[in-house]
Structures are given as structure tokens and as C-alpha cells.
Motif scaffolding. Structure first.
Motif, PDB file in Angstrom:
ATOM      1  N   PRO A   1       0.805  -1.225   0.000  1.00 51.68           N
ATOM      2  CA  PRO A   1       0.000   0.000   0.000  1.00 51.68           C
ATOM      3  C   PRO A   1       0.841   1.279   0.000  1.00 51.68           C
ATOM      4  N   ILE A   2       1.995   1.266   0.692  1.00 55.69           N
ATOM      5  CA  ILE A   2       2.851   2.466   0.685  1.00 55.69           C
ATOM      6  C   ILE A   2       3.353   2.722  -0.739  1.00 55.69           C
ATOM      7  N   ILE A   3       3.821   1.660  -1.369  1.00 54.71           N
ATOM      8  CA  ILE A   3       4.349   1.797  -2.736  1.00 54.71           C
ATOM      9  C   ILE A   3       3.231   2.218  -3.695  1.00 54.71           C
ATOM     10  N   HIS A   4       2.085   1.540  -3.619  1.00 49.43           N
ATOM     11  CA  HIS A   4       0.993   1.829  -4.565  1.00 49.43           C
ATOM     12  C   HIS A   4       0.410   3.231  -4.355  1.00 49.43           C
ATOM     13  N   LEU A   5       0.261   3.627  -3.090  1.00 53.67           N
ATOM     14  CA  LEU A   5      -0.268   4.979  -2.842  1.00 53.67           C
ATOM     15  C   LEU A   5       0.724   6.040  -3.306  1.00 53.67           C
ATOM     16  N   ASP A   6       2.014   5.775  -3.110  1.00 53.95           N
ATOM     17  CA  ASP A   6       3.023   6.730  -3.574  1.00 53.95           C
ATOM     18  C   ASP A   6       2.998   6.818  -5.104  1.00 53.95           C
ATOM     19  N   GLU A   7       2.865   5.687  -5.768  1.00 57.94           N
ATOM     20  CA  GLU A   7       2.792   5.688  -7.237  1.00 57.94           C
ATOM     21  C   GLU A   7       1.600   6.517  -7.724  1.00 57.94           C
ATOM     22  N   LEU A   8       0.532   6.516  -6.922  1.00 55.86           N
ATOM     23  CA  LEU A   8      -0.685   7.253  -7.300  1.00 55.86           C
ATOM     24  C   LEU A   8      -0.688   8.686  -6.760  1.00 55.86           C
ATOM     25  N   GLY A   9       0.415   9.094  -6.149  1.00 58.12           N
ATOM     26  CA  GLY A   9       0.494  10.441  -5.573  1.00 58.12           C
ATOM     27  C   GLY A   9      -0.516  10.627  -4.448  1.00 58.12           C
ATOM     28  N   SER A  10      -0.773   9.574  -3.689  1.00 60.52           N
ATOM     29  CA  SER A  10      -1.826   9.621  -2.665  1.00 60.52           C
ATOM     30  C   SER A  10      -1.345   9.221  -1.279  1.00 60.52           C
ATOM     31  N   LEU A  11      -0.068   9.285  -1.085  1.00 63.50           N
ATOM     32  CA  LEU A  11       0.487   8.854   0.201  1.00 63.50           C
ATOM     33  C   LEU A  11      -0.078   9.670   1.368  1.00 63.50           C
ATOM     34  N   GLN A  12      -0.443  10.925   1.069  1.00 61.77           N
ATOM     35  CA  GLN A  12      -0.936  11.808   2.142  1.00 61.77           C
ATOM     36  C   GLN A  12      -2.230  11.282   2.758  1.00 61.77           C
ATOM     37  N   LEU A  13      -2.927  10.365   2.075  1.00 61.91           N
ATOM     38  CA  LEU A  13      -4.169   9.812   2.643  1.00 61.91           C
ATOM     39  C   LEU A  13      -3.884   9.076   3.950  1.00 61.91           C
TER      40      LEU A  13
ATOM     41  N   TYR B   1      -7.165  -4.540   5.153  1.00 58.44           N
ATOM     42  CA  TYR B   1      -7.679  -3.921   3.932  1.00 58.44           C
ATOM     43  C   TYR B   1      -6.499  -3.530   3.056  1.00 58.44           C
ATOM     44  N   GLY B   2      -6.828  -3.016   1.858  1.00 53.12           N
ATOM     45  CA  GLY B   2      -5.753  -2.689   0.924  1.00 53.12           C
ATOM     46  C   GLY B   2      -5.849  -1.278   0.383  1.00 53.12           C
ATOM     47  N   THR B   3      -5.064  -1.017  -0.650  1.00 49.56           N
ATOM     48  CA  THR B   3      -4.980   0.315  -1.254  1.00 49.56           C
ATOM     49  C   THR B   3      -6.349   0.823  -1.714  1.00 49.56           C
ATOM     50  N   ILE B   4      -7.146  -0.054  -2.294  1.00 48.78           N
ATOM     51  CA  ILE B   4      -8.471   0.355  -2.780  1.00 48.78           C
ATOM     52  C   ILE B   4      -9.317   0.872  -1.608  1.00 48.78           C
TER      53      ILE B   4
ATOM     54  N   ILE C   1      -4.977   3.692 -11.741  1.00 50.24           N
ATOM     55  CA  ILE C   1      -4.290   2.546 -11.126  1.00 50.24           C
ATOM     56  C   ILE C   1      -3.495   1.733 -12.153  1.00 50.24           C
ATOM     57  N   SER C   2      -4.145   1.390 -13.268  1.00 45.60           N
ATOM     58  CA  SER C   2      -3.437   0.545 -14.240  1.00 45.60           C
ATOM     59  C   SER C   2      -2.345   1.314 -14.993  1.00 45.60           C
ATOM     60  N   LEU C   3      -2.457   2.641 -15.023  1.00 47.12           N
ATOM     61  CA  LEU C   3      -1.474   3.441 -15.769  1.00 47.12           C
ATOM     62  C   LEU C   3      -0.262   3.822 -14.918  1.00 47.12           C
ATOM     63  N   LYS C   4      -0.525   4.147 -13.662  1.00 45.76           N
ATOM     64  CA  LYS C   4       0.550   4.712 -12.838  1.00 45.76           C
ATOM     65  C   LYS C   4       1.076   3.793 -11.744  1.00 45.76           C
ATOM     66  N   SER C   5       0.324   2.738 -11.428  1.00 47.51           N
ATOM     67  CA  SER C   5       0.774   1.944 -10.278  1.00 47.51           C
ATOM     68  C   SER C   5       1.037   0.491 -10.652  1.00 47.51           C
ATOM     69  N   SER C   6       1.743  -0.183  -9.762  1.00 49.48           N
ATOM     70  CA  SER C   6       2.048  -1.598  -9.977  1.00 49.48           C
ATOM     71  C   SER C   6       1.011  -2.494  -9.296  1.00 49.48           C
TER      72      SER C   6
END
Lengths: 64, 175
Positions: free
Chosen positions: B18-30, B122-125, B149-154
Motif C-alpha cells: 500500500p505504501i508503494i501503490h499509494l506513492d505511485e498514485l500520488g496519494s500517500l498523504q491519505l 484492507y488494501g490500497t483500494i 491505477i493501471s497506468l501509474k501503479s504496480s
């Protein structure tokens, strides 16, 4: 039977080789088959779908 | 958007995904909306290796936690039986040491192990959707993130399932 060709990181291959050399598995293929079987057991599509649905429920209607 | 109070926000034990995926989506601040963010030592090292930029976000405060080697045998057996790696195992142990905490992981096997041990996971979603409920993001912002998600994250989520989630958000919160 199907034949798959895959590139593995050196470190991963070394770990497979250790298991085979120590006699825990007949060959590299047996390790990969067993590892894949175990992975697939915990990554069934219906299971992953269930987890996403739990995420939706918590995300939209959770209390915390 | 206005942020809601943190009184009901849980303590989070977080896995690398989740840290990696949220960072990829520019959403780590959540993640800043949670009471505490506990990162097991092994997970910390995974992030350092795979996504060191995630540590650059100063809006979130991650607590690196050393997980004791003297471990509960039952939990260790469950983690081993699900073939969890060191990070996932430490996250499960840490979560079990913090009653009422939530494990954030995008790994199906880790979620299964958490379920088997009666832990909430729970997960990133879930974090993205929660941002609507917690008024961190608008429904429109979250839909945009889901589309990315499919464009910017793994993070891999079946495309049609993502579509279903987007339809659900639109239905609940309007177009």
C-alpha cells in the motif's frame, strides 16, 4: 504439460538450487511447480474479488 | 477538502504494497488521516529497496518498529503456512500485538493469514475509497485515482472490477 520459459533473479535461482542440492526436491522444475501451486492456492480470482469487496465496504461505509 | 477528526481513526500496521501503490498514485498523504502508522523493520527495508521516494513525503509520519524475535508460535506457524515473506510476517505479528489495529496489505496471502488470525485487513483500494468518507478527497478525485491505477501503479486489479468500483462510487455519490 506446458513448457514455460522465465527469467529469474540470480538470488532466487540460488535459493532454488540450494533446495535441490540438499535433496529436498528432485530438480528445479519441482520447486517451481510446488511454489506456483502454493501461490495459486492463495491467489484465486474469487478470493481477490472478495478482498476488493471488503475494501469497498470499509472504504465507503466503515466506521473507522 | 476539510479533514474529519482523528478520534475514530485506527492505528495502522502497514505492509510495503500500500505504501508503494499509494506513492505511485500520488496519494500517500491519505495515510496522514490514521492515528498511527506502524511500519515493521522488514517492511521498512523493502520500501527502502523498492520505493525509497516514499520516505520523502513529510506529510506522513511513519514509525519504524522493531518486531521482537521472540514470537508467538501460533502466529508464526500461520504465517509460514501461507508462505508469507519477512515483511508480511512482521506486519501480522505487529498487528496482533496492537488490539483494534488494522493491517494494510495488498497481498492476498497476507490477507488470508490475517483473516485466519482474526485480524482486520484492507488494501490500497480501501484507503482510496475511505478518502471520500473521511472527506480527504472528492468522489471525483477518487474516481480519477481509480482510473489511474493501471497506468501509474504496480497494483493489479482486474479492469472490469475497477470499472464496477467506479460505477458504485458514481451511484453512491452522484456523477
Amino acid at each position: 504439460m506446458k513448457t514455460l520459459q522465465a527469467e529469474l533473479p540470480d538470488k532466487l535461482y540460488e535459493q532454488i538450487k540450494i533446495l535441490v542440492d540438499a535433496g529436498w526436491f528432485l530438480d528445479e522444475k519441482s520447486v517451481l511447480t510446488e511454489a506456483l501451486r502454493r501461490f495459486l492456492e492463495t491467489h484465486k480470482p474469487e478470493l481477490m474479488e472478495k478482498f476488493i469487496k471488503e475494501d469497498i465496504e470499509w472504504g465507503l461505509r466503515g466506521k473507522d | 477538502m476539510e479533514k474529519t477528526e482523528q478520534s475514530t481513526a485506527p492505528i495502522i500496521v502497514i505492509d510495503a504494497g500500500p505504501i508503494i501503490h499509494l506513492d505511485e498514485l500520488g496519494s500517500l498523504q491519505l495515510l496522514s488521516d490514521f492515528k498511527k502508522l506502524l511500519v515493521p523493520d522488514a517492511v521498512w527495508h523493502e520500501i527502502e529497496h523498492h520505493r525509497p521516494s516514499a520516505f520523502n513525503d513529510k506529510k506522513i509520519s511513519l514509525d519504524k518498529i522493531q518486531v521482537p524475535q521472540d514470537r508467538n508460535a501460533h502466529i508464526q506457524i500461520v504465517c509460514n503456512s501461507f508462505n508469507l515473506d519477512a515483511g508480511e510476517t512482521e506486519a501480522i505479528i505487529l498487528c496482533s500485538n496492537h488490539p483494534h489495529s488494522i493491517l494494510l496489505t495488498d497481498d492476498a496471502a497476507a490477507r488470508l493469514a490475517a483473516n485466519a488470525l482474526g485480524l482486520r485487513a484492507y488494501g490500497t483500494i480501501g484507503v482510496l475509497l475511505r478518502a471520500i468518507r473521511r472527506k480527504q478527497l472528492t468522489p471525483g478525485d477518487v474516481i480519477k485515482k481509480l482510473e489511474e491505477i493501471s497506468l501509474k501503479s504496480s497494483l493489479f486489479v482486474r479492469h472490469s472490477l475497477l470499472e464496477e468500483i467506479i460505477v458504485k462510487v458514481k451511484k453512491e455519490y452522484g456523477p
